[in-house]
Design an enzyme around this catalytic site. Structure first.
Site, PDB file in Angstrom:
ATOM      1  N   ARG A 126       1.592  -1.142   0.015  1.00  0.00           N
ATOM      2  CA  ARG A 126       0.183   0.167  -0.086  1.00  0.00           C
ATOM      3  C   ARG A 126       0.724   1.312  -0.077  1.00  0.00           C
ATOM      4  O   ARG A 126       0.422   2.267  -0.025  1.00  0.00           O
ATOM      5  CB  ARG A 126      -0.622  -0.358   1.685  1.00  0.00           C
ATOM      6  CG  ARG A 126      -2.003  -1.811   1.002  1.00  0.00           C
ATOM      7  CD  ARG A 126      -2.496  -0.426   2.114  1.00  0.00           C
ATOM      8  NE  ARG A 126      -2.483  -1.397   3.551  1.00  0.00           N
ATOM      9  CZ  ARG A 126      -2.115  -2.858   3.889  1.00  0.00           C
ATOM     10  NH1 ARG A 126      -3.031  -3.543   3.500  1.00  0.00           N
ATOM     11  NH2 ARG A 126      -2.000  -3.149   5.078  1.00  0.00           N
ATOM     12  N   CYS A 146       0.660  20.965  -9.360  1.00  0.00           N
ATOM     13  CA  CYS A 146      -0.469  20.442  -9.642  1.00  0.00           C
ATOM     14  C   CYS A 146      -0.648  18.969  -9.549  1.00  0.00           C
ATOM     15  O   CYS A 146      -1.771  19.170  -8.204  1.00  0.00           O
ATOM     16  CB  CYS A 146      -0.739  21.239 -10.790  1.00  0.00           C
ATOM     17  SG  CYS A 146      -0.362  23.537 -11.227  1.00  0.00           S
ATOM     18  N   ARG A 166      -4.090  18.699  -6.970  1.00  0.00           N
ATOM     19  CA  ARG A 166      -4.160  19.864  -5.853  1.00  0.00           C
ATOM     20  C   ARG A 166      -4.801  21.191  -6.374  1.00  0.00           C
ATOM     21  O   ARG A 166      -5.275  21.116  -5.741  1.00  0.00           O
ATOM     22  CB  ARG A 166      -2.804  20.395  -5.034  1.00  0.00           C
ATOM     23  CG  ARG A 166      -1.639  21.172  -5.765  1.00  0.00           C
ATOM     24  CD  ARG A 166      -1.224  22.138  -4.612  1.00  0.00           C
ATOM     25  NE  ARG A 166      -0.091  22.644  -5.946  1.00  0.00           N
ATOM     26  CZ  ARG A 166      -0.890  23.477  -6.459  1.00  0.00           C
ATOM     27  NH1 ARG A 166      -1.594  24.792  -6.013  1.00  0.00           N
ATOM     28  NH2 ARG A 166       0.332  24.340  -7.471  1.00  0.00           N
ATOM     29  N   ASP A 169      -6.820  22.807 -13.475  1.00  0.00           N
ATOM     30  CA  ASP A 169      -7.275  24.051 -14.329  1.00  0.00           C
ATOM     31  C   ASP A 169      -8.237  22.854 -15.962  1.00  0.00           C
ATOM     32  O   ASP A 169      -7.877  22.171 -16.663  1.00  0.00           O
ATOM     33  CB  ASP A 169      -6.178  24.761 -15.055  1.00  0.00           C
ATOM     34  CG  ASP A 169      -6.572  25.366 -16.210  1.00  0.00           C
ATOM     35  OD1 ASP A 169      -7.601  24.785 -16.799  1.00  0.00           O
ATOM     36  OD2 ASP A 169      -6.213  25.507 -16.859  1.00  0.00           O
ATOM     37  N   ILE A 208     -12.808  26.448 -13.189  1.00  0.00           N
ATOM     38  CA  ILE A 208     -12.952  26.592 -14.656  1.00  0.00           C
ATOM     39  C   ILE A 208     -12.767  28.405 -14.291  1.00  0.00           C
ATOM     40  O   ILE A 208     -13.091  29.170 -13.371  1.00  0.00           O
ATOM     41  CB  ILE A 208     -14.237  26.540 -15.259  1.00  0.00           C
ATOM     42  CG1 ILE A 208     -15.067  25.200 -15.426  1.00  0.00           C
ATOM     43  CG2 ILE A 208     -14.110  27.644 -16.441  1.00  0.00           C
ATOM     44  CD1 ILE A 208     -15.831  24.663 -15.712  1.00  0.00           C
TER      45      ILE A 208
END
Length: 264
Positions: A126, A146, A166, A169, A208
């Site tokens: 894991r 990102c 995180r 866009d 957005i």
């Protein structure tokens, strides 16, 4: 892809207007997840044409551990140009973290090599995780990651991947990220003798940009088309041996490309 359209609708219906670092303004929600069965086709958006060449070359660039845009520019990929310095350097971005994470003892960790080893030798682990979010080196990055952490999961001979992003866009970045990590999953499955399973995409701040609203609405009006297939043409044994010519995209029939400005 219906998953992408559902994401767009969710943000438009439930999102809040927020300011952001770039000054553009967004409609944003927090916490969203999409799932893609890679046996059903390659999840490359069909409501607008995507530049697969850029997706492949960027991923190969990450895997090389490279942080200079020279390789990308030589291959006609300009997506990182806005953040590079005068020498083409980006600092300790994705490639550096994936391949040479700085540990506390002065050594470095090749997370990709370790990941492949662990998938092959301890598939039930894991801890099949790669992180690009290194708090001690954020200030050395032209742009903090990102898509910052991903985990693999092996079950019934299939390899699945979950990405935590995180900052997402939705118009420009997310379609690119979906395809990139689906491709990475296929590549790692190939070299570990597994079949591709699922790609699970978990988004933090899913937004957005205000100047992308017309483009997003245009996509929502377009009908989805059948997913293409991506074929690996060579029996590659090492994740680091892949080249651009090892991939062939088949049956891709997207709607026309839609332009959008990058918020830097």
């Amino acid at each position: 892809m219906k998953q992408y359209k559902e994401l767009c609708r969710h943000v438009l219906q439930h999102g809040d207007e927020k300011g952001d670092r770039t000054g553009t303004g967004t409609i944003s929600t927090f916490g969203y997840q999409m799932r893609f069965d890679l046996q059903e086709g390659f999840p490359l958006l069909t409501t607008k044409k995507l530049h697969l060449k850029s997706i492949i070359h960027e991923l190969l660039w990450f895997l090389k551990g490279d942080t200079n845009v020279k390789y990308l520019q030589e291959n006609g990929v300009r997506i990182w140009n806005e953040w590079a310095d005068e020498n083409g350097e980006l600092g300790r971005v994705y490639g550096a973290q994936w391949r040479s994470w700085a540990s506390g003892d002065g050594e470095t960790v090749d997370q990709i090599t370790k990941l492949i080893h662990d998938i092959e030798h301890n598939p039930n682990s894991r801890r099949l995780i790669v992180s690009a979010w290194n708090p001690g080196e954020i200030d050395q990055m032209a742009l903090p990651p990102c898509h910052c952490l991903f985990q693999f999961y092996v079950s019934n001979g299939k390899l699945s991947c979950q990405l935590y992003q995180r900052s997402a866009d939705i118009f420009l970045g997310v379609p690119f990220n979906i395809a990139s990590y689906a491709l990475l999953t296929m590549m790692i499955a190939k070299v570990t003798n597994l079949e591709p399973g699922e790609f699970v995409h978990t988004l933090g701040d899913a937004h957005i940009y205000q100047n992308h609203l017309p483009q997003v609405n245009m996509q929502l009006e377009r009908e989805e088309r059948a997913l293409p297939q991506l074929r690996i043409t060579r029996d590659v044994k090492s994740i680091f041996d892949f080249t651009f010519d090892d991939f062939v995209l088949e049956n891709y029939d997207p709607h026309p490309h839609i332009k959008g400005e990058v918020s830097v």
